[in-house]
Design a protein around this motif. Structure first.
Motif, short mmCIF file in Angstrom:
data_model
loop_
_atom_site.label_atom_id
_atom_site.label_comp_id
_atom_site.label_asym_id
_atom_site.label_seq_id
_atom_site.Cartn_x
_atom_site.Cartn_y
_atom_site.Cartn_z
N GLY A 10 0.44 -0.71 0.04
CA GLY A 10 -0.05 0.30 -0.25
C GLY A 10 0.60 1.20 0.08
O GLY A 10 1.98 0.77 -0.02
N PHE A 11 0.09 2.26 -0.05
CA PHE A 11 1.21 3.66 0.18
C PHE A 11 -0.42 4.15 1.13
O PHE A 11 -0.90 4.28 1.11
N LEU A 12 0.46 5.31 1.65
CA LEU A 12 0.38 6.30 2.61
C LEU A 12 1.00 7.10 2.02
O LEU A 12 2.17 7.42 1.06
N ARG A 13 -0.03 8.80 2.71
CA ARG A 13 0.63 10.04 2.54
C ARG A 13 1.23 11.19 3.83
O ARG A 13 0.87 10.98 4.50
N MET A 66 11.89 3.78 2.73
CA MET A 66 12.36 4.45 3.52
C MET A 66 12.08 5.47 2.25
O MET A 66 12.60 5.31 1.22
N LEU A 67 12.66 7.32 3.03
CA LEU A 67 11.97 8.10 1.87
C LEU A 67 13.54 8.41 1.24
O LEU A 67 14.40 7.92 1.41
N GLY A 68 13.41 8.10 0.18
CA GLY A 68 14.41 8.32 -0.67
C GLY A 68 14.52 6.63 -1.84
O GLY A 68 15.56 7.05 -2.35
N ASN A 69 14.12 5.92 -1.30
CA ASN A 69 14.26 4.65 -1.35
C ASN A 69 12.64 3.89 -2.32
O ASN A 69 11.56 3.96 -1.65
N GLY A 70 13.22 2.98 -2.62
CA GLY A 70 12.19 1.48 -3.20
C GLY A 70 11.10 2.46 -3.99
O GLY A 70 11.71 3.46 -4.66
N ASP A 71 9.94 2.60 -3.51
CA ASP A 71 8.52 3.24 -4.50
C ASP A 71 8.40 4.50 -3.94
O ASP A 71 6.83 4.97 -3.31
N SER A 72 8.79 5.24 -2.58
CA SER A 72 8.54 6.02 -1.48
C SER A 72 9.49 6.92 -2.25
O SER A 72 10.17 7.03 -3.05
#
Length: 146
Positions: A10-13, A66-72
């Motif tokens: 999932g995604f969260l904002r 983590m921010l800047g990694n993967g799909d974030s």
């Protein structure tokens, strides 16, 4: 042997944008404190695909990119420190409605854990014999024991 549960994604904002995560179970449906898995960097939560279903017998388990990694999304600026990533981890927990977690970090994720030693919402755990750099917490055990 029972079949392992599926991994949901999932995604969260957050203010920075979307954060991707993998999870097994639901936060409100678990019997115990959720388990937060923080991957090594650079990397992604994909590193925990084999571990996520093994840990979820009684608890919600989640692993964000983590921010800047993967799909974030990328961090707010290029000049971020561990305090920033601790804050991001807490905002991810807030977004999922989670007040406290058992936290496991690999390498970079471990630095997030250690940076929170001042009494934040992270309880430290050791999963099996996979502790890295002296992660403190529960004694060694099998994932089913947690």
């Amino acid at each position: 042997m029972s079949e392992l549960p599926p991994i949901d994604r999932g995604f969260l904002r957050l203010a920075e944008g979307l954060v991707h995560y993998r999870c097994v179970g639901r936060p409100q449906a678990s019997d115990g404190v959720p388990i937060y898995l923080a991957h090594a960097g650079p990397g992604s939560s994909r590193a925990f695909e084999g571990l996520l279903p093994q840990l979820c017998a009684r608890r919600f388990v989640f692993a964000p990119d983590m921010l800047g990694n993967g799909d974030s999304a990328a961090p707010a600026s290029d000049a971020v420190d561990m305090g920033y990533y601790v804050d991001c981890a807490i905002r991810i927990m807030d977004s999922l409605g989670i007040a406290a977690v058992d936290f496991y970090g690999k390498l970079f994720g471990w630095n997030i854990e250690i940076s929170d030693m001042g009494g934040g919402p992270f309880h430290r755990i050791k999963i099996g014999d996979t502790s890295i750099g002296g992660i403190m917490g529960m004694p060694s055990g099998t994932p089913a024991d947690m």
